[in-house]
Motif scaffolding. Structure first.
Motif, mmCIF file in Angstrom:
data_model
loop_
_atom_site.group_PDB
_atom_site.id
_atom_site.type_symbol
_atom_site.label_atom_id
_atom_site.label_comp_id
_atom_site.label_asym_id
_atom_site.label_seq_id
_atom_site.Cartn_x
_atom_site.Cartn_y
_atom_site.Cartn_z
ATOM 1 N N THR A 126 0.837 -1.196 0.000
ATOM 2 C CA THR A 126 0.000 0.000 0.000
ATOM 3 C C THR A 126 0.874 1.249 0.000
ATOM 4 N N PRO A 127 0.785 2.066 -1.033
ATOM 5 C CA PRO A 127 1.524 3.319 -0.982
ATOM 6 C C PRO A 127 0.971 4.196 0.136
ATOM 7 N N LEU A 128 1.894 4.848 0.832
ATOM 8 C CA LEU A 128 1.505 5.658 1.975
ATOM 9 C C LEU A 128 0.433 6.684 1.623
ATOM 10 N N PHE A 129 0.568 7.291 0.446
ATOM 11 C CA PHE A 129 -0.358 8.395 0.168
ATOM 12 C C PHE A 129 -1.791 7.897 -0.006
ATOM 13 N N ILE A 130 -1.945 6.673 -0.524
ATOM 14 C CA ILE A 130 -3.305 6.139 -0.648
ATOM 15 C C ILE A 130 -3.861 5.826 0.737
ATOM 16 N N PHE A 131 -3.015 5.204 1.541
ATOM 17 C CA PHE A 131 -3.446 4.859 2.887
ATOM 18 C C PHE A 131 -3.835 6.102 3.673
ATOM 19 N N ALA A 132 -3.009 7.137 3.571
ATOM 20 C CA ALA A 132 -3.294 8.374 4.298
ATOM 21 C C ALA A 132 -4.599 8.992 3.814
ATOM 22 N N LEU A 133 -4.815 8.964 2.510
ATOM 23 C CA LEU A 133 -6.069 9.493 1.957
ATOM 24 C C LEU A 133 -7.267 8.740 2.531
ATOM 25 N N VAL A 134 -7.147 7.415 2.567
ATOM 26 C CA VAL A 134 -8.256 6.616 3.065
ATOM 27 C C VAL A 134 -8.478 6.879 4.553
ATOM 28 N N MET A 135 -7.375 6.989 5.303
ATOM 29 C CA MET A 135 -7.488 7.310 6.726
ATOM 30 C C MET A 135 -8.215 8.632 6.920
ATOM 31 N N LEU A 136 -7.812 9.622 6.115
ATOM 32 C CA LEU A 136 -8.432 10.940 6.216
ATOM 33 C C LEU A 136 -9.918 10.847 5.874
ATOM 34 N N TRP A 137 -10.193 10.107 4.860
ATOM 35 C CA TRP A 137 -11.571 9.960 4.403
ATOM 36 C C TRP A 137 -12.427 9.320 5.500
ATOM 37 N N ILE A 138 -11.914 8.199 6.057
ATOM 38 C CA ILE A 138 -12.713 7.466 7.040
ATOM 39 C C ILE A 138 -12.772 8.204 8.381
ATOM 40 N N PHE A 139 -11.579 8.484 8.940
ATOM 41 C CA PHE A 139 -11.568 9.001 10.319
ATOM 42 C C PHE A 139 -11.720 10.511 10.377
ATOM 43 N N GLY A 140 -11.358 11.177 9.282
ATOM 44 C CA GLY A 140 -11.490 12.622 9.266
ATOM 45 C C GLY A 140 -12.873 13.047 8.811
ATOM 46 N N TYR A 141 -13.280 12.557 7.622
ATOM 47 C CA TYR A 141 -14.530 13.047 7.052
ATOM 48 C C TYR A 141 -15.740 12.217 7.463
ATOM 49 N N GLN A 142 -15.637 10.875 7.316
ATOM 50 C CA GLN A 142 -16.823 10.063 7.601
ATOM 51 C C GLN A 142 -17.125 10.004 9.100
ATOM 52 N N LEU A 143 -16.139 9.568 9.895
ATOM 53 C CA LEU A 143 -16.388 9.402 11.325
ATOM 54 C C LEU A 143 -16.151 10.693 12.103
ATOM 55 N N GLN A 144 -15.373 11.591 11.519
ATOM 56 C CA GLN A 144 -15.055 12.888 12.122
ATOM 57 C C GLN A 144 -14.453 12.758 13.515
ATOM 58 N N TRP A 145 -13.599 11.744 13.702
ATOM 59 C CA TRP A 145 -12.918 11.603 14.984
ATOM 60 C C TRP A 145 -11.734 12.544 15.121
ATOM 61 N N PHE A 146 -11.145 12.862 13.991
ATOM 62 C CA PHE A 146 -9.929 13.666 14.035
ATOM 63 C C PHE A 146 -10.086 14.879 13.127
ATOM 64 N N PRO A 147 -9.340 15.952 13.426
ATOM 65 C CA PRO A 147 -9.359 17.117 12.540
ATOM 66 C C PRO A 147 -8.792 16.729 11.169
ATOM 67 N N GLN A 198 -13.837 18.104 -1.441
ATOM 68 C CA GLN A 198 -15.100 17.822 -2.124
ATOM 69 C C GLN A 198 -15.017 16.515 -2.896
ATOM 70 N N THR A 199 -13.934 16.366 -3.662
ATOM 71 C CA THR A 199 -13.727 15.154 -4.446
ATOM 72 C C THR A 199 -13.568 13.952 -3.527
ATOM 73 N N LEU A 200 -12.766 14.144 -2.473
ATOM 74 C CA LEU A 200 -12.513 13.050 -1.557
ATOM 75 C C LEU A 200 -13.816 12.541 -0.958
ATOM 76 N N GLU A 201 -14.675 13.484 -0.537
ATOM 77 C CA GLU A 201 -15.893 13.076 0.156
ATOM 78 C C GLU A 201 -16.989 12.621 -0.785
ATOM 79 N N HIS A 202 -17.172 13.327 -1.895
ATOM 80 C CA HIS A 202 -18.384 13.091 -2.676
ATOM 81 C C HIS A 202 -18.163 12.468 -4.047
#
Lengths: 320, 338, 310, 301
Positions: free
Chosen positions: A142-163, D260-264
């Motif tokens: 797993t390239p780090l940047f993909i993993f970090a993006l997914v982490m941000l997506w899940i824990f940052g945006y979806q679950l909103q646990w972290f800034p 925006q892209t990331l989320e939607h």
């Protein structure tokens, strides 16, 4: 041991010098110079030329190099053309941020790596080992940047646990507990993202060290002494396998630098890595040079430190 | 016969290769008495080291059947903790390669102390150190106080082997197993180490199993000798009998293949020692290497025959064995005393 | 006439130390060794590990850089690699210790044995194949095995493949470096017998390097004992084993285990005495650095390293 | 004793098939996961190169302001990006480009690294010392930063320039590995034997030593291929990989830096992320299986 360390130091200096020369030549190859951004385009050419002469910009390259390097030793990294401020000043806060991010990452890396590596090595070819090996497989792929993006997506945006960005919540006062907590909170997700990926090489390394050590003859000697399995592990196998991990530290630092560049970019974390990318994109080359120099020096020193640690803990190098 | 210290009965040690288990030690029965050196001779692949490891319980992945009675107690089925109580205390082992058998990151003193800590926990720190220094003295290491704090890489091969012996004798074991203790050493060092083992044995009255491929070493050290081939004992006798009146074709071939006084041509054993998974499992295992001996001279299921008190030979082919270089008749009659 | 003459051969390895990794001293692996081998004879070079016996052999064939001294083959100086003509190179070959590593595992037997032929002779494919098959037959292996790989052979067979390669160019001198010490007892006999056979057949000269005195006694006509890079004694087999003069030789000879158990006590006794003599007279036989003195002749063939005073 | 046991089994193994490459192949086929990975990989390669052959690349990269950010539909299987460009088309061509650059860089850096390592290891001594100091230095440098800086200062930036810069900073790992193996190999008697038989150094290095480390070379190159694909997409993600007009997996992912892209708008970046993951996992699986095959201790009984 002292001879080893001194010899190692002697190798380090040329490395630093060559690094600085490379960066200097890179800077020469870059378009524009210190005056390009500063000077009013309406001033006539002769005056600019005079100014250039005064600033030493027409000197031969080795003199310019000496000027540049002595400037660095006095803490002068030049001027940022975009921020119109001293690079030193610009870098300072970023460096502190990146430093703490690195510390947090290293802590996570070892907290994950040591137990996983030990379990995986000790109980190799069991189900537990297979699942840990499976994790390292995926981690390696797993390239780090993909993993970090997914982490941000899940824990940052979806679950909103972290800034999702920055290094501290806006409006918090420096020095307060809230400020510190907010800083830590902003560190956790990026640090974890790097650590979870970066740690797999350490896990794998530790595992294979243990599997190797297990088959060594002195382990049989220990068993023949009547040592229990747990003693054999704690006294003989682990001690001997953990030692090379020290040698891995320098590599860890180099990986970390790559990690911060990606992760700071993804988490909009105001550190050196982000500054680097921004400056390259804006062609703010005095800043770029400074950052490369600092990171390069950090990597060289990291390798130095890991070799010194190894020389202190390994009697085969210590006593010679 | 003296007191039985170790009695190995029908021991089978097998290893897994692919989906099958192959016996590296195949139905071996041996005894070791107190104050006796039992030499076990064989070439690589004969199963002699696997036998030693079985006695010490050092195999981690082998299947072990049969029984090993140590002072009358079966140690094959012993729980790990009880076995650990014996190992390093009542029985111990000297290893082949002094370069790898010591932990490179531990001081010599600590490595010897470990076996004392494990079996004599009541010893005080000072007593322990004194004892270790005494042990280093005993095995002939000069400046023991200094060596106590050294690391293995600072010592020569011969010195390291002495340290390994010191570890083995630290608790005055009743049984000492020496697995090729001098193979990795120079001949003068070998003489010193063998001398040391001999001296320690007579001081402690221990039983010793000496495993080696070197017939000279056995001739010098052993009281009784067992010759192993392809996982089996093919001949056992006291040392004089074995060297002066060997019976089994393998023993005789082996003895004739080492250079000796007045020997013009060395005897060559035909073929090769078969790999573990290719061992003949039926009939005489040595038969294929002496093809000039008629096949009906071999037993179908060769057993050990006691041909004189204490002298055992496997299979009946020995009665008809002769070397191809020599006239058949002369040897058959000249050497068969039965 | 001697086929090989070695004069005051010195092979030093630098010891690097200190902060700048400069050469501070030398390990004198071979320190002033002289000897000559008569054509058709087997000359044994004996010593314990670190004595320099292997380095001597490797120096002669050109695998080690010679620090000083000279090596002459049939009267021609071959000390310097550049002076060594192709014709001489092909006359000196080597047999290696480890039959497992001395054959390239990725090459077929045919390519292994043909390697020297390809370097020195221009043979057609057919001629080459024929030669390889002849050589295989000579070493007692079936000519059909040319397509096999080394791992399909046992240790003794591999060692014979190694010998076939060494004799492919019909050399005059073969340096055999511990040719049987990696083999099992029964296989040793096979290789040793074979080496004796081809010696007669091809008129070879051997420089036989070994740590095993029993084997050297069996194989060699003349024997030299080396210790810490120097010769301590040289003589005929008879002289070395029955009348050793140097205390080191005596100790070495006394340390050989005897295969007859009835001699046991006598041997212990003898060994004890020699050890005592060794301890007592160590300073007489070795200089202040623990090295042997230079050789002095005590008979026409027997040379012993004794101090000047005699 | 365990070791003994292992030796026996490995002897048996090698007795069956003479060449190391054959052993590698057999192990690979025996390892189900690796076999599936290999088949998948071949399918992806054939598909991607095949489809991109019939695709009109110019059409795909043309900005279409009337079709911005369209979700997947019949016309656009994977929707469109902020320029109204077809994501599916970019994915295919991006994958092809990423694979191609991966192969090129792996081969180039492999050639440099293997030669460097063989020379350092075989000659040893001073040559090795000097070469290793150079290698140490290169290896400790923050690779990615230098690539980025060089990419940004090279005038006339092209794919070729990118591959060369990439290669310049990625040959060290394999060089170090090959060197340490060559150091061991040259001590073996077969190399010494070749020297006494009059074989030249050049021949010994490339005809005797190199075939003996061929399996290590293959394993390392495979694993390097995986990491090079990852690094290329990472660089493109940061904007320093392929030139802007060339579609790349990393570029598709970089659109996700827009929250925006990331989320939607998952269709823009998720397929590219999955593609990179699948490629890297598949290549690594094959590489790891090859590694296991060469490593006798890890060989499955």
């Amino acid at each position: 041991m002292w001879k080893f360390i001194v010899r190692r130091l002697i190798i380090t200096f040329p490395q630093l010098i060559v690094l600085s020369i490379i960066i200097f030549l890179m800077a020469q190859a870059m378009p524009g110079d210190a005056l390009t951004g500063l000077v009013d385009p309406n001033i006539d050419r002769a005056a600019i030329e005079e100014q250039r002469e005064k600033l030493g910009l027409n000197d031969p390259w080795h003199i310019k190099y000496v000027d540049w390097i002595s400037g660095i030793f006095q803490g002068d990294l030049g001027q940022s053309f975009r921020y119109k401020m001293e690079v030193t000043e610009l870098v300072e806060q970023r460096m502190i941020n990146t430093f703490w991010l690195s510390v947090a990452t290293l802590i996570f890396t070892y907290i994950i790596a040591v137990p996983l590596g030990i379990i995986s090595g000790r109980y190799n070819d069991t189900l537990l080992d297979s699942s840990i090996t499976g994790y390292t497989y995926i981690g390696f792929a797993t390239p780090l940047f993909i993993f970090a993006l997914v982490m941000l997506w899940i824990f940052g945006y979806q679950l909103q646990w972290f800034p999702t960005g920055g290094s501290v919540a806006p409006g918090t006062e420096p020095g307060t507990i809230d400020y510190v907590m907010s800083k830590i909170n902003h560190l956790l997700l990026p640090a974890l993202s790097i650590a979870l990926i970066q740690t797999v090489s350490t896990v794998q390394y530790l595992r294979s060290e243990i599997v190797d050590t297990k088959q060594r003859d002195f382990v049989i000697t220990a068993r023949a002494k009547g040592a229990s399995e747990s003693r054999v592990y704690n006294r003989h196998i682990l001690r001997n396998s953990l030692l090379p991990i020290a040698a891995f530290f320098g590599y860890e630092i180099t990986m970390l630098i790559t990690g911060t560049i990606f992760v700071e970019q993804i988490f909009s974390f105001p550190g050196m890595g982000q500054l680097f990318i921004e400056s390259v994109l804006q062609r703010d080359f005095s800043v770029v040079n400074a950052v490369v120099l600092l990171f390069g020096a950090a990597a060289i020193l990291g390798a130095l430190i890991s070799d010194i640690i190894l020389s202190v803990v390994d009697p085969r190098i210590r006593i010679k | 016969m003296g007191d039985k210290l170790l009695e190995i009965k029908n021991l089978i040690t097998s290893f897994r290769i692919g989906d099958h288990y192959y016996a590296a030690v195949d139905n071996v029965s041996l005894t070791v008495n107190k104050n006796e050196v039992l030499g076990i001779v064989g070439e690589s692949g004969s199963g002699k080291s696997a036998l030693a490891f079985s006695v010490m319980g050092l195999h981690t992945k082998a299947k072990i059947e049969g029984s090993i009675l140590f002072n009358g107690k079966d140690i094959v089925s012993l729980p790990k903790s009880e076995l650990n109580g014996l190992r390093g205390d009542d029985m111990s082992m000297i290893f082949q390669d002094p370069l790898t058998a010591l932990n490179p990151l531990m001081e010599i003193g600590a490595q010897i102390s470990e076996t004392l800590i494990l079996h004599r926990p009541q010893m005080s720190l000072k007593e322990r150190k004194d004892h270790v220094i005494e042990l280093l003295n005993m095995v002939g290491i000069p400046r023991p106080e200094y060596v106590y704090e050294q690391f293995p890489h600072e010592l020569s091969g011969g010195m390291r082997q002495r340290v390994i012996i010191a570890i083995a004798i630290a608790n005055r074991p009743e049984l000492l197993i020496a697995d090729e203790p001098t193979t990795a050493l120079d001949v003068t060092i070998q003489a010193q180490i063998l001398d040391l083992v001999r001296k320690l044995k007579s001081e402690m009255g221990s039983g010793v199993i000496l495993i080696t491929h070197d017939l000279g070493v056995v001739a010098e050290m052993a009281d009784r000798v067992a010759v192993m081939y392809a996982g089996q004992v093919v001949e056992i006798a006291d040392v004089q009998t074995l060297f002066n009146n060997p019976k089994h074709p393998y023993t005789r071939s082996l003895l004739n293949s080492v250079p000796a006084e007045g020997q013009d041509k060395l005897h060559v054993i035909q073929g090769i020692v078969p790999a573990l998974q290719n061992l003949p499992r039926e009939g005489c295992r040595f038969a294929e290497r002496i093809p000039w001996i008629e096949s009906n001279t071999h037993e179908k299921d060769p057993v050990l025959h006691e041909i004189s008190p204490g002298h055992f030979v496997r299979c009946t082919c020995y009665k008809h064995f002769y070397f191809p270089e020599e006239p058949k008749e002369a040897k058959v009659y000249g050497n068969t005393r039965g | 006439m001697a086929i090989l003459e070695v004069e005051d051969l010195k092979i030093y390895f630098p010891i690097k130390a200190g902060i700048f990794n400069r050469t501070v001293d030398h390990i004198k692996a071979v320190d002033g060794v002289s000897f000559a081998i008569e054509e058709g004879k087997t000359y044994g070079l004996v010593g314990e590990s670190g004595s320099g016996k292997t380095t001597t052999g490797r120096g002669i064939i050109g695998l080690e850089h010679i620090t000083a001294g000279s090596v002459k083959f049939n009267g021609k100086d071959i000390t310097n690699k550049k002076k060594k003509t192709k014709a001489i190179s092909r006359d000196i070959q080597m047999i290696f210790q480890d039959p497992y590593s001395s054959l390239n595992p990725r090459k077929r037997v045919r390519d292994i044995i043909a390697e020297p032929l390809r370097n020195y002779e221009n043979l057609t494919k057919q001629e080459e194949k024929k030669r390889v098959q002849e050589l295989l037959e000579l070493v007692g292996l079936s000519p059909e095995s040319i397509l096999k790989y080394p791992h399909e052979f046992s240790g003794g067979q591999r060692q014979r493949i190694g010998i076939a390669r060494a004799i492919a160019l019909k050399p005059k001198l073969i340096i055999a470096d511990e040719p049987v010490s990696a083999l099992d007892v029964s296989v040793q006999a096979q290789v040793l017998n074979f080496m004796q056979d081809i010696q007669k057949e091809l008129g070879l000269t051997y420089l036989f390097i070994s740590h095993d005195l029993g084997i050297v006694k069996h194989m060699c006509d003349d024997i030299a004992i080396m210790y810490k890079g120097r010769y301590v004694e040289q003589g005929t087999k008879e002289e070395i084993f029955n009348h050793p003069q140097h205390i080191y030789t005596k100790r070495l000879v006394s340390a050989i285990p005897d295969i007859d158990p009835s001699n046991r006590e006598k041997l212990f006794q003898f060994r004890q005495e020699v050890q005592e003599e060794y301890d007592e007279s160590y300073n007489e036989y070795f200089d202040s650095e623990g090295l042997a003195y230079s050789l002095k002749p005590i008979s026409e063939t027997h040379l012993v390293a004794l101090p000047e005073k005699g | 004793m365990e070791m003994n046991n292992m030796n026996m089994s490995s002897q048996q193994d090698s007795a069956k098939s003479p060449s190391g490459l054959k052993i590698l192949w057999r192990e690979l086929v025996r390892d189900k996961l690796a076999l599936v990975s290999l088949i998948l990989l071949i399918l992806i390669i054939v598909f991607v190169y095949g489809v991109s052959f019939i695709m009109d690349e110019k059409e795909i990269v043309k900005v279409d302001l009337f079709a911005i950010h369209e979700p997947p539909s019949e016309e656009f299987i994977l929707g469109t990006d902020y320029g109204g460009r077809d994501v599916f088309g970019q994915l295919i061509i991006g994958t092809r480009n990423s694979l191609s650059i991966g192969f090129i860089v792996t081969l180039l850096s492999g050639m440099i690294g293997i030669t460097f390592g063989l020379i350092a290891g075989f000659f040893g001594g001073h040559i090795d010392n000097v070469l290793m100091r150079i290698l140490d230095f290169f290896q400790v440098l923050p690779f990615i930063m230098l690539v980025i800086v060089f990419v940004s200062i090279v005038p006339n930036y092209t794919i070729l320039a990118f591959s060369l810069i990439f290669t310049a900073f990625s040959w060290m790992g394999i060089a170090r590995l090959i060197r340490s193996k060559a150091l061991q190999e040259k001590e073996l008697d077969y190399v010494q034997a070749s020297r006494t038989l009059g074989t030249s150094n050049f021949k010994i290095i490339f005809r005797e030593v190199m075939p003996n480390i061929s399996s290590l070379i293959i394993v390392t190159l495979t694993l390097n291929l995986a990491s090079n694909i990852g690094l290329e997409s990472g660089l493109s993600f940061l904007g320093f990989g392929f030139p802007e007009s060339t579609p790349s997996l990393g570029t598709l992912l970089s659109y996700a830096t827009n929250p925006q892209t990331l989320e939607h708008r998952w269709w823009i970046w998720v397929p590219a992320a999955v593609m990179i993951l699948v490629l890297m996992l598949a290549v690594r699986n094959v590489g790891e299986a090859l590694r296991r095959a060469t490593d006798a201790r890890q060989r499955r009984g």
